[in-house]
Structures are given as C-alpha cells and as structure tokens.
Design an enzyme around this catalytic site. Structure first.
Site, PDB file in Angstrom:
ATOM      1  N   SER A 127      -8.954   1.798  11.162  1.00  0.00           N
ATOM      2  CA  SER A 127      -9.379   0.513  10.591  1.00  0.00           C
ATOM      3  C   SER A 127     -10.826   0.199  10.968  1.00  0.00           C
ATOM      4  O   SER A 127     -11.328   0.659  12.007  1.00  0.00           O
ATOM      5  CB  SER A 127      -8.479  -0.594  11.129  1.00  0.00           C
ATOM      6  OG  SER A 127      -9.036  -1.868  10.899  1.00  0.00           O
ATOM      7  N   PHE A 176       0.666   5.495   8.005  1.00  0.00           N
ATOM      8  CA  PHE A 176       0.158   4.160   7.703  1.00  0.00           C
ATOM      9  C   PHE A 176       1.033   3.073   8.325  1.00  0.00           C
ATOM     10  O   PHE A 176       0.816   1.875   8.091  1.00  0.00           O
ATOM     11  CB  PHE A 176       0.060   3.956   6.182  1.00  0.00           C
ATOM     12  CG  PHE A 176      -1.233   4.446   5.584  1.00  0.00           C
ATOM     13  CD1 PHE A 176      -1.661   5.754   5.759  1.00  0.00           C
ATOM     14  CD2 PHE A 176      -2.049   3.593   4.837  1.00  0.00           C
ATOM     15  CE1 PHE A 176      -2.857   6.207   5.201  1.00  0.00           C
ATOM     16  CE2 PHE A 176      -3.244   4.037   4.280  1.00  0.00           C
ATOM     17  CZ  PHE A 176      -3.649   5.348   4.458  1.00  0.00           C
ATOM     18  N   LYS A 201      -6.239   1.173  17.417  1.00  0.00           N
ATOM     19  CA  LYS A 201      -6.786   2.151  16.470  1.00  0.00           C
ATOM     20  C   LYS A 201      -7.685   3.149  17.204  1.00  0.00           C
ATOM     21  O   LYS A 201      -7.641   4.352  16.939  1.00  0.00           O
ATOM     22  CB  LYS A 201      -7.567   1.425  15.367  1.00  0.00           C
ATOM     23  CG  LYS A 201      -6.710   0.503  14.496  1.00  0.00           C
ATOM     24  CD  LYS A 201      -5.707   1.285  13.682  1.00  0.00           C
ATOM     25  CE  LYS A 201      -4.685   0.419  12.971  1.00  0.00           C
ATOM     26  NZ  LYS A 201      -3.721   1.199  12.182  1.00  0.00           N
ATOM     27  N   TYR A 219      -5.485  -5.035  18.198  1.00  0.00           N
ATOM     28  CA  TYR A 219      -5.171  -4.166  17.064  1.00  0.00           C
ATOM     29  C   TYR A 219      -6.232  -3.069  16.944  1.00  0.00           C
ATOM     30  O   TYR A 219      -5.908  -1.873  16.833  1.00  0.00           O
ATOM     31  CB  TYR A 219      -5.126  -5.033  15.800  1.00  0.00           C
ATOM     32  CG  TYR A 219      -5.074  -4.279  14.509  1.00  0.00           C
ATOM     33  CD1 TYR A 219      -3.906  -3.636  14.098  1.00  0.00           C
ATOM     34  CD2 TYR A 219      -6.186  -4.225  13.677  1.00  0.00           C
ATOM     35  CE1 TYR A 219      -3.868  -2.955  12.894  1.00  0.00           C
ATOM     36  CE2 TYR A 219      -6.150  -3.545  12.473  1.00  0.00           C
ATOM     37  CZ  TYR A 219      -4.993  -2.902  12.085  1.00  0.00           C
ATOM     38  OH  TYR A 219      -4.957  -2.225  10.892  1.00  0.00           O
ATOM     39  N   SER A 238     -11.103  -3.028   3.663  1.00  0.00           N
ATOM     40  CA  SER A 238     -10.249  -4.092   3.118  1.00  0.00           C
ATOM     41  C   SER A 238      -9.525  -3.558   1.903  1.00  0.00           C
ATOM     42  O   SER A 238     -10.084  -3.547   0.810  1.00  0.00           O
ATOM     43  CB  SER A 238     -11.096  -5.311   2.703  1.00  0.00           C
ATOM     44  OG  SER A 238     -11.903  -5.767   3.768  1.00  0.00           O
ATOM     45  N   LEU A 259       0.821  -1.202   0.000  1.00  0.00           N
ATOM     46  CA  LEU A 259       0.000   0.000   0.000  1.00  0.00           C
ATOM     47  C   LEU A 259       0.862   1.263   0.000  1.00  0.00           C
ATOM     48  O   LEU A 259       0.537   2.265  -0.637  1.00  0.00           O
ATOM     49  CB  LEU A 259      -0.948  -0.024   1.213  1.00  0.00           C
ATOM     50  CG  LEU A 259      -2.077   0.986   1.254  1.00  0.00           C
ATOM     51  CD1 LEU A 259      -2.861   1.038  -0.048  1.00  0.00           C
ATOM     52  CD2 LEU A 259      -3.027   0.668   2.391  1.00  0.00           C
ATOM     53  N   HIS A 283     -11.544  -2.335  12.181  1.00  0.00           N
ATOM     54  CA  HIS A 283     -11.470  -3.136  13.399  1.00  0.00           C
ATOM     55  C   HIS A 283     -11.615  -2.283  14.671  1.00  0.00           C
ATOM     56  O   HIS A 283     -11.716  -2.826  15.762  1.00  0.00           O
ATOM     57  CB  HIS A 283     -10.198  -3.980  13.384  1.00  0.00           C
ATOM     58  CG  HIS A 283     -10.201  -4.911  12.212  1.00  0.00           C
ATOM     59  ND1 HIS A 283     -11.126  -5.924  12.068  1.00  0.00           N
ATOM     60  CD2 HIS A 283      -9.455  -4.942  11.076  1.00  0.00           C
ATOM     61  CE1 HIS A 283     -10.919  -6.552  10.910  1.00  0.00           C
ATOM     62  NE2 HIS A 283      -9.915  -5.978  10.284  1.00  0.00           N
TER      63      HIS A 283
END
Lengths: 272, 272, 272, 272, 272, 272
Positions: free
Chosen positions: B113, B73, B142, B138, B167, B17, B115
């Site tokens: 994210s 990132f 975030k 994780y 995603s 990415l 998540h």
C-alpha cells in the site's frame, strides 16, 4: 463551476506571450489584473490594467492587493545592462514577492529561464535539482528569483512554481528550437497546471513542448500534472532547409543556453 | 493456449476488488482458489472457495497446497487496532509465506500500500527504493510483509511482487484520488503483469493509473511490463465541482498517504 | 554538572552487553532502570531492576513510567522460532514504543542489527538508506522495529536511533569479525552519542569499530557524532592463525550477514 | 532538400541488417559506400561497394577516404574465438577510428551490444552510465570500442554514438525477445537519429523497440531524439504458445545478456 | 604462521616498482615467481625468475602453472605505438587471464591506471563506478583489462582487483604529484590489501597516498582495507620552489590524467 | 621562496575575522590590500588600506587594480534590511566581480554562508551540490553571489571558491556551535587552501572545523586540500553546563541555519 481563483495578476501582460496568457488563463479566474510598463490593449470585460515599473515598490504593493495568485512574467526578457537587470528583475521581483506576502497571495508562477542553467550540456541530462549555471546576467537574475522564492516558501509559506522556459516563440526559428521550443499553447498548459496543481510548495519545472529530442529530465516536476501536446516535427523540414547545422563542437551547440553562451558581458557589448 | 498457472490462490476474494480479480485473472489459471473470512458468492465453474482466518496457520497451510501462485490481497484493509493488525496482517501474511514455501508455490503478488511510504511528500518524487515511511500501523504491517517477502526471495527463492496500491476504487472520490487513483481495470492489468512477467525476483511497484499528475517514479518496476490505460481526466470536472481544494499546507495535501497522516493512534481512537 | 537524563530504561540489561551499558551509561542519567526476563545482579545505588517479559504489555507500560529515554536492547538476540520472534521482538518492541508514547519518553535507542541488511554484499557499499534485505526472521523483526520507530517519529514525534550492530563481542572471534567487530567500548560510545546528540529524529546508524576494512558507508549518521576508537588490528594475527580463510565465493564471505545467510528456516531447523 | 551527408560508409553491409540500413539510410546521404568481407549484391545507383577485411589497416584507411560519417556495423557478430575477436573487432575497429580521424570523418555510429552489459540484471534497471559487465569475449570487444571511441571524442573531437543493440531480428524469436527486440525499422530510426542529432559528442544508447517490459533506462540518450514505433505485443501470443517460460532463477532469465551468460569460454567450446 | 599464498607470480618484476613489490610481497607467499621481458637481478632464495614476452601465449600459460595469485604489473607502462599496446597490454593481459583461468589461480591484482579515467576532471570527484574516459591508447588498454577481468569474474569466478595507480614514483616530481602521488610503501600496502582482503570479487580501486588534496572518492573500495600512511606534505616546499604552478585553465591542470591529455596520437608522434 | 601572489585584496578587513586573515594570509602575498567601510588599524609594512563602500562601483574598480586575487569577506554579515542587502551584498559583490574581471584578478575566495542552505536539515546530510535553501534575505544574497561567481567562471574564466562558513567565532558560544564551529585558525587554513589549490574552477565548500558531529558532506571540495585541525571537544563541558539543550523538534534544532530560521522578515522586524 467555481473558478479556482478570484483575481489573478499577470505581469508582463502587454507582450506577445502576455496576450496568450490573457486568453489562456481566463478560465482560471473571475478577474485578470494585467500589469506592464506599457499600456495593455483591447481590455476585455474580465480584465483590468495597471501601468507601472516593477522597480516601483509602492506601485507593486498596490497592484498585488486583493490578488489570489500572480503569474510573474514581467521584467527584462533578455541579456541587458546590469543596472536594468538589477532594477527590473532583481529589485522588481523582490517587490512582487513582498507584495504577495504582505497582501496574502497564495501562489506565484514565475517565468524563470533555461538561462539559469545555460552552462549545462545537453549530454548531462540534468534534472531540476542540478546546481545552477547561468549563462548571462539575465540568467543570474533568474537564479536570484529561484532562491528568493524558495525562501518565501520555506519561511512564509508562499507557494511558487519557477518555470525554466526554453524557447517560447510562435514557431521554432532555428535548429536549436527543434528541441527547445515551447509552443504558446503548451506554455498556457504549463502555467495552468502550475496554478491548479493541488500542492506545489516550491517547484522548479523545465518548460518545453513534447519534442522528440529530450536533453533534460523534468520528472521531479511530475506533481504539476503538465502534459505537453505540441512538438516540432511539423516544422522540422522547413527549419532544416533554411538553417545550416551548427558545428557540434561549438559551445552554442552543446550548452543548453545556446547562443547566450557566446555573448560577452553586456556592459562591454554596450560600449562597443 | 496453455494458461501460465494451473491453480491460483486469491486471498481477500470476497470483497469488491476480489470480485474484479476473479474476473480479471481467470485467463491466467485453470482454477482459482478463493479464500476469505466470509463466504465468496456466485462461484464459477473454474473457482473453488475456502473460508478461514489468515491467522490460522493450519488452515493457511492447507489452502496453499497445490497452488502455483498466490495473489495475497487479504487482511485488514485500513488502519485498525494493533491486535487486529498483528493477527490479520503480520501473522496472517507470515502464514501465507510459510504455506507458499512449504507447498512450493512459485510466486506471490502482495497488496502492499501507499501507506507503507505515506510520510514521503509528493515533491520528493521517490522511487521504489526509497526508505519506508509508514503512516499507520496498517502501513507498518505492509512494510513488514515487504521485508518478509524480500527474505523469502533471498533465502528461499520464492518470487514476490509487492504492489503499493494507492487508491483502488470504482471512481476517484476526492481531489487526492485525481492523482492517486488505480482503476479496477488497471489493477487487474498490474496483477496480471506481476503474474506473467518472466522474472520478478523481489519487486516493489507503485500502483496507479496513468493520471496526469505523477508524484512518484515507478521506473524500477519497468521489468513487470505494466502499462496502465486509464486516467482520471474524465472525472476531474465532477470531482472538482463537489470537493473543495485542500489547503496546500495541510499534511494530507503534501504527504503521499493523504488523510491517513491525520489520524491518531488506533488504540486511542478506539477508546474515544 | 546536570546529567542529560533523569531516568533511563535499559532493556536486556542482564546480559553481557547489558552489563557494559550499565557501566557505560551511568554518567548520562541519575537513575538506571534495568529490565530483563532474568534477574539483574549486583545492583548499584543508581540502579533499580524490573523482571518481566517484553510481550507483557501491562508490565512494559508500567516499566516505562517516569522514563526519559529507553535503550532497548532486549528481545531474542539470534535467529529462533517464529513464535518467539513474534512475541519477544515484534510484540515486545511494539509494547516498548507504546509505553514510550503513552508515558512521554523523549528518545529510544534500539539495538537493530546487520541482519536487517544481511543480504547486501560487501562490494555494494550500501549506506543507511539502502532498502532492507534481512537474512533471517530475526532480521525481519529488526526491519519491523525500524519501520515502527519511523512511524512513531513521523506521527508522534518520538525520536529513535536504530543501531545496526554488526558483531559486538569481547574480541573478534573469526575472520569476518576482523571487519564487523564493534568493541564494547565503542558500543557504549555509540549509544552515548545516540542519547546525547542534539537532534536525531529517526536515524539509522551502522555499528562497527574503526576497523580498516570498511564495507558500508555510515556518513548519513554523521549527526550522531559517533567516533569509534577501537579497531581489530591487534587481534588480526591471532585470528588469522586460528581460522582458515573463507572461500571468497561462499555466501557467508560476500554477504554482510555472514553465516546467517547459510542457516535455513528456524522452524525447519527446530524439527531436525 | 540538401542531405545531411555527402558520403556515408556502412560496414557489415552485406548482411541482413546491412540490407535494411542501405534502404533506410539512403535519404541521409548522396552516396552510400558499402563495405563487407563478402560482396554486396544488388548495388543501387547511389551505392558503391568495397570488399576487404577490417583487420587490414591499409584497406580501411582507403575505404574511409572522402567519408563524412561511418555506420560501423561490421565485425564478428557473436561470441567466437579470441583471435577472431582480436582481429575483427578490436584491431578492425581501431582501424576504422584511425581511418575516420586521419580522413576527417565527423561522426561514427557503432553497433555495440547488450553483451557489453550482459551481466547486469533486469531488476537493476541500469542506465547508460552503469559500469560495463560483458558476458563474453564478444562483449569485451564491444566495451573496448566504447572506450576507444570515448578517447577519440575526448582527444580528437570525433563524435560517436555507441548503440547497445539488444536483439535485432525480423521477429522476436523467443520469450526474452518479447522485451529485448529491436525491429529493423526501429533500428533504422535509431541510426538515423544518431546521424542527424545536432550534437552527440560521445553518446551511449540502448537499442530496443517500445516493448512494454522495460528493464533499462535510456533517458541519458534523450538528446538523440530516438522515438521507437514498434513493439512486440502482436507477436506475444505466438511466441508464448511455442516457447516455454524460462525458470526465473536461471541466469539466462535474469541477466540482460540472456543465453550468452550460459556459454563457456569460446576457446574451450571450440575444442569440444 | 602460514602465508596466505604458496606461489605468487609478479609480472613486470624487473623494474623499479617490481623491485619494491618483491621486497614488500615476500611475507605473503612462500615463493615469488618473477616475470619480465628482461632478466631479473639479485634473485633471493624465495624467488624464481622467468624471461618472456606477455604476448607469447604459450610462455604465459607455462608461467602461470602452479600459481595461486598473480600481481600483473607488466606491459607497456606509458603511451606508445598501437601495435605495442595491442601486443603487450591487450594480448598480453588476455594471456595472463587465460593462464590464470586454465591453471586455477584464485586472484589477480592488476596495475590499471589513472589514465583509464584521465579525461575526468578533479572537480567531478568521481568514484570508481564512473564511466571510463581514457586519455591515451595506453589508457584504452587499461579499460580493456578492467572489462576483461570483470568478465573473468562474472563468468569464471576468478577474482580481480584493478588498481588505478595515479603516480607511483620515489618522490613527487611535480606539482600535480603533490596530489596524485602513491608512495612505493603505500603501493605495497595497496597490493597487500588486495591480496589479503577476504573477498574482492571484481574491485576497482584508486591508488594514491593519503595526500591532503583528494580529487576522487575511493569509498567503494573500502572492503579492501587499504590504509595509506604516506603523504606529500614533506615534499611540498621543495616541489613548489622548483616548479611553477600550472595555468588552472590548462587541460593538464584540471583533468585527472595530467600531461597525458596534451599528447597527440602516438602514431603521429612517432612520425614526427 | 616566492609567494603565490603579489597583491591580495581582502574586503571586510577591519573586523575581527579580517584581523585573523591579515595575520594568516600574510605568507601568501607580498602585499595585502585591506578594504573596509571603516578604517583598518595597526597597518603593517606589508599592508595598505582603502576605505570605501562596496556599493561604490568606481571605488571598487580602483581597489581591484593590480590585484592578483581577492578574499571577499566584506558586506552585511547578518540578516538586515533589504536595501542594505541589495546595496552591500548584491550590488557590492557584483562590483567586486566586475573589478576582478576588468583588472584581471585570477581568483576570488568568497565568504558565503551556511545561511545559503539554512533550510536543509541535519538529517539530510547534503553535499555541496544540493539545491540552495536560504533562510534569510542575507542567505538569498549569498546564493546570488554563488550563482554570479559561477557565471564569471563559466563565461570569463575567473576562478572562485565560495566558502559556506558555518559559525566562525573565537569559541563555540552555544550548543549548535558544538557542531557548526569554524575556528579562526581553521578559517585561515580554509582560505589558504582555497588560494593555493592548483585548480578550483568554481568550487563550493562548507566551512567547519573537525567537530565530531558532522551534518554535511564536504567531499566534493576535496580538491582544495583543506584539512581542519581544530574541534570543539575541549569546549563541550563548559557549553553544555551553561546552555540548556534545544527541543529536538524546534526548527532551530534541526535546520542547518539554526536560529536564523526563527527570525521574521527584516522589514517587519525593523518596523516593530
């Protein structure tokens, strides 16, 4: 490629909209079982037909055997006498849900109606969580199935999508339909999305084409992935030429249910 | 024409990415400073590279000198051991924000994210103001950076955009990604919008392409001006042919976080 | 009558508020285990004490053995240096939650703080679902534990109540405390409600007495059954006589966090 | 085909936007009556003109005779002295509504303004139900007409659409207009939709083109059927080349009202 | 003890409610300046009186000199002719706000009215953020001052509390007042809270006693700290014995504004 | 003093709660007409009795003649077989509403139930506008009457109050009832408020006493003026001594419907 379902039951399959669904849903199942009170014509090789009343619990139990999903569009389609509503829509839909539960169907797509929320105004811009406001005994029966299907999901894990169809006709027939119309092709797209979305739980969705005038908010059904592709603009000039505008203060002009809000009690009407 | 920024720092620049961002963000700055734990390859004339751990406060302070904006990132990209999360994501991101503050950077774009909100359901159709519900340590990290960045905006006036990326892969790899996919090109569009919007204050945005199935509401990030141009329809047939559908009652099917909700505590997993 | 818990762990038990909790929570458990960095004095027959740092994972794991519920009031109680926040509040609380999970505790009651939402205004009248807006690194660490505990509930089924305590002091000390005060007795009532409510899942509650000025809406925590019985009216005359009013345009007057919004970064403050 | 209206009154018809409306609304009525304080030029066969001050109640009463609908774009178009605001916008609009009521007009489309809600931020993403926050006496007068027209609808059944026009200019003239611009063609589309929607009751709508950056939510005006077709992307490069970005912390950058929030009281300004 | 204000201006001081305010607000200021169109009687040592029309800008500017806060209860108290509304309520209130701004008053407490939102229904249970729906020109003028005062707060930092008083009479006079009544003592409590709350910014509050029937939600004004202590139960039997119930379908029974919704346009009424 | 009603019909009058209502509602009407399937005992001079099945339309039509208002507490009070639900609750309630409409009754107070929303959680803190989530066929029938009564109000102007009664028993019988209990006296207060409120239109209200634990928000029914005066604290010690706590993760502990969510389909249960 494997089809998502082996056998799909369609109720109300003998009508005009049923004919559209037979054509449109064929790619989703190896076999379509077509049910109606009257005989279904022109059976195709992938189709089988059954004739029975929805109020007949035994017949419904039999018709739902071996079925993976049900597209339940049967029952009285308009305001009518209480006894008919009770038998065809309330008792009949209960039979469908019991058949689905006992026979292990995975998902039901139900033709609810704008008339479940017909006494909300256009200006309220309701979403699908707004309290129901039926405009007819017909609408009350739609509310009944919406709550019944919620119960079958919460307690028995049977998924449902309740489609509050606005006006599904070949063409918009009056000025109200310029915003309320659901084309047959978009109706097929909406049922297809409801059958193929990965997870629906219990979902309520409005059913309209992509008309420019948008009086309700369907975003809470976004997980269906329904993308309408028709709209009424190509019919506008003809409709407006033939039909005078409604008085903006007339109930039929500002309630979502349109002329349904103007009709009286069906039992009174019948005795007139 | 003048570019909006002189020097842009990209962390996590060595990955796949990161490579996309190097290409895609080049028009926005005269110089890209690329940071990662591993060496960044194929440096272009407009690029400079730095190798360090985010947990190293001194190195981060140095890397953020002379930087106008930061695209953060870097850090652990998946569920992993607590000590790694603590060092790479919590301590590391704190170091980035302190570096930004002390060195006067104007804006940070952070790769948050899905998540962070993985335990919300598709049917809830949350917007970006919904309370967080992380599905992993994780995800908890975030949430930490989202609240930390809010603090740096409210108290120190450092702008941030937190992108809850769903995603981001070359192609949708399973049925969930048919709705959760963010194409690399749309990811670049989203970061570009975040860097060029006239005012962001502290903004949280979901990060998805324009897929037909829409389980969340991103309208509160409308002031970014992000317009996705990709969707997953061209991949649908292939994905559906290769991957069986999930049970709609499986947690991974109805929680936004997908399979993350199925994994246990990383410290237990490690000891297996 | 049987007590609801056999063994209750109280962290931060050596302080003034800890002393109140020892007295107030005694009826809820057969045994109180008291933890602090410093020695707890005047141990009663129903009490046992342990001295350790929350950052010491092994010590915390040991202290949480055989514990049914945890009242986690330990950690740094005010804005302070990042490394202290990181060790005492972030790492320390993670250790508590891991101890609770591994040792099978049923519920954690956590002393969160108004400083997790300190940058909301009084006029906004937020409820407990509003997005966090911490006013300090201390507040950021409270947000961290709120999201961490949400994760431990969603994934591991460990119940938590996060109490956003406003100002818990013996008496209201300034004009802001006339609305933000939580009396010690009401604090005990709030923790008691949190420990005895039949179901809390993951609940966030504001913590204030029944003061006349009500800047937030705590109705979403109504299932705790907390009924405050104190208010500040009996202190009003004395406080208003001694303390001049704040300028209504001063940040400390209109943000919930009060004077916390006026302090700078703790690392800058330390170097002054 | 029959036109929806026989006679349409347009106030403020002599200005640049009035000229666009004369052209754009011609298909909707057999006759356009054009009103302004100054003479309207180049009268077409379908047009008639009247010159008067809106503050002149008798003149307005006469001008509204025989009128089916009114497009009320007249009055002071910018912040100005209180006495002018009072006469032209407050008294003048009252005269228009009284004229409409007494003469039986069916609908009024009113040029309200972003300045009625100019002190809301972009990040708030307000919808049309948000409380007003005017940024000027001009904005206060727009709020006045919005509440006055609400009263005329609720009590007298006179329909109104209040259009909160953002920036209607030939081209976007600065960076703010990259998101706030309403093209003349879209302005005509918006007024047309307001005049032809079957039912508007009392509707407030934002007025912007389909620009990529969307700081407000207009979905509650969806029943107008307004579909903008322009956007600012083709102007972006030129605008950004000529105009430096605003400081994102400057009030004019984060309040919807833009530079209006920076100007002082008009009576002070006048005396400078 | 020091009083919160040195000089307080009360407009509309000669009426019955003014008399209550003179008595009730005396503890809050060293000096009360009493303004009305008619002479105020029985001046006390702490009082001074001024006689003038609110429409007289010079007189108002003079009357607001040296004033710390203003309790603005003057102006037309009922529906009346437009010219009176315009002069007394619109122009007059503008003069008050200009006087406050130019002379540096800190806060204004304004007697707004239920008639600013009179066309909302009891069943809607609106809060103070609901859009206005005035039921009279009088109500429109209240909306005007609410938006004007919002402007003076946002731009000039002049604090205001707008009290939407329902029915402030010596006793409840009809069945509607059984829920809409604001006792004189509670009115004084509400104004006192508005003057002494530490921060009000721009606050709108409903004004009712603690009657059992509660048709609106005042929680967003909780930061005023207003605690009503009266209710109508002791009057219920007498009122119900003397006044027949309203038809529940009559507009005056279901709109908050009561009989105001039944009256026509004041200019028509005048000409009858 | 005149009583509010001349004749009041109470259905389900022979049961324990019916006995309480006979006593409690006597002050509201000159005559109580008592209906049940079984004979009502101990008739008082102000009472008359009728014995019939609700499913008998003719009998219901006759029983509703000359009635001013109806307190409809009859029908199956628990989960039971579909045919019983259909006859007693669905058909029976339709008969009541048709009787009310044809005979001109003004208002119906209906005993709905928590089981209409039994699948909402305590933590959701729903208000009365939340979508229904019935936990039983019994609950589905309650939803049916709620939507039916909405229809009779919207179309025929027949007022209704639907009371979602939680647990109306002589004393709280288990730990859930510590929050769900509605004392008989409070039940009478709630029905009285529903019968005497000046305007109810179609109102849904929760029915609980003033217990300390409050899992729902009843503020939208504030226009009924219901003020509960009982609570469960005096029963708490005894209940907690006799009943062990529920597992907080058990469905019966976190869904409003309690143990109703645990029972299967009544037709399955019957065949066991």
């Amino acid at each position: 490629m494997t089809k998502p379902y082996d056998t799909l039951l369609i109720t109300g399959a003998a009508g005009r909209l049923g004919t559209e669904l037979r054509r449109g849903l064929a790619p989703l199942a190896n076999r379509l079982r077509l049910a109606d009170r009257t005989e279904v014509r022109d059976l195709q090789p992938n189709e089988e037909a059954m004739v029975f009343d929805l109020a007949d619990a035994d017949a419904v139990l039999k018709a739902t055997q071996g079925v993976d999903a049900i597209v339940h569009f049967g029952g009285a389609p308009l305001e009518t006498a209480w006894e008919t509503i009770l038998d065809s829509n309330i008792r009949g839909s209960y039979n469908i849900y019991e058949g689905a539960r006992k026979n292990g169907a995975r998902r039901v797509v139900y033709a609810s109606s704008v008339h479940a929320i017909g006494y909300h105004t256009l200006e309220a811009h309701i979403d699908t969580d707004a309290p129901v406001r039926p405009d007819s005994l017909y609408g009350v029966s739609k509310c009944f199935v919406e709550s019944l299907s919620r119960f079958y999901w919460d307690k028995f894990g049977l998924e449902s999508v309740c489609l509050r169809i606005f006006s599904s006709f070949p063409e918009p027939a009056d000025r109200r339909m310029l915003w309320s119309w659901l084309s047959f092709d978009d109706c097929v797209r909406l049922v297809t999305a409801s059958l193929t979305a990965p997870r629906v739980g219990h979902t309520i969705s409005f059913g309209m084409s992509d008309n420019s005038l948008k009086p309700v908010d369907n975003s809470k059904a976004g997980h269906l992935g329904y993308l309408p592709q028709d709209n009424t603009e190509r019919f506008r000039a003809a409709v407006e030429a033939q039909k005078p505008p409604l008085d903006p203060k007339a109930p039929a002009a500002f309630y979502l249910g349109g002329w349904f809000v103007d009709i009286g009690h069906p039992d009174d009407e019948a005795s007139k």
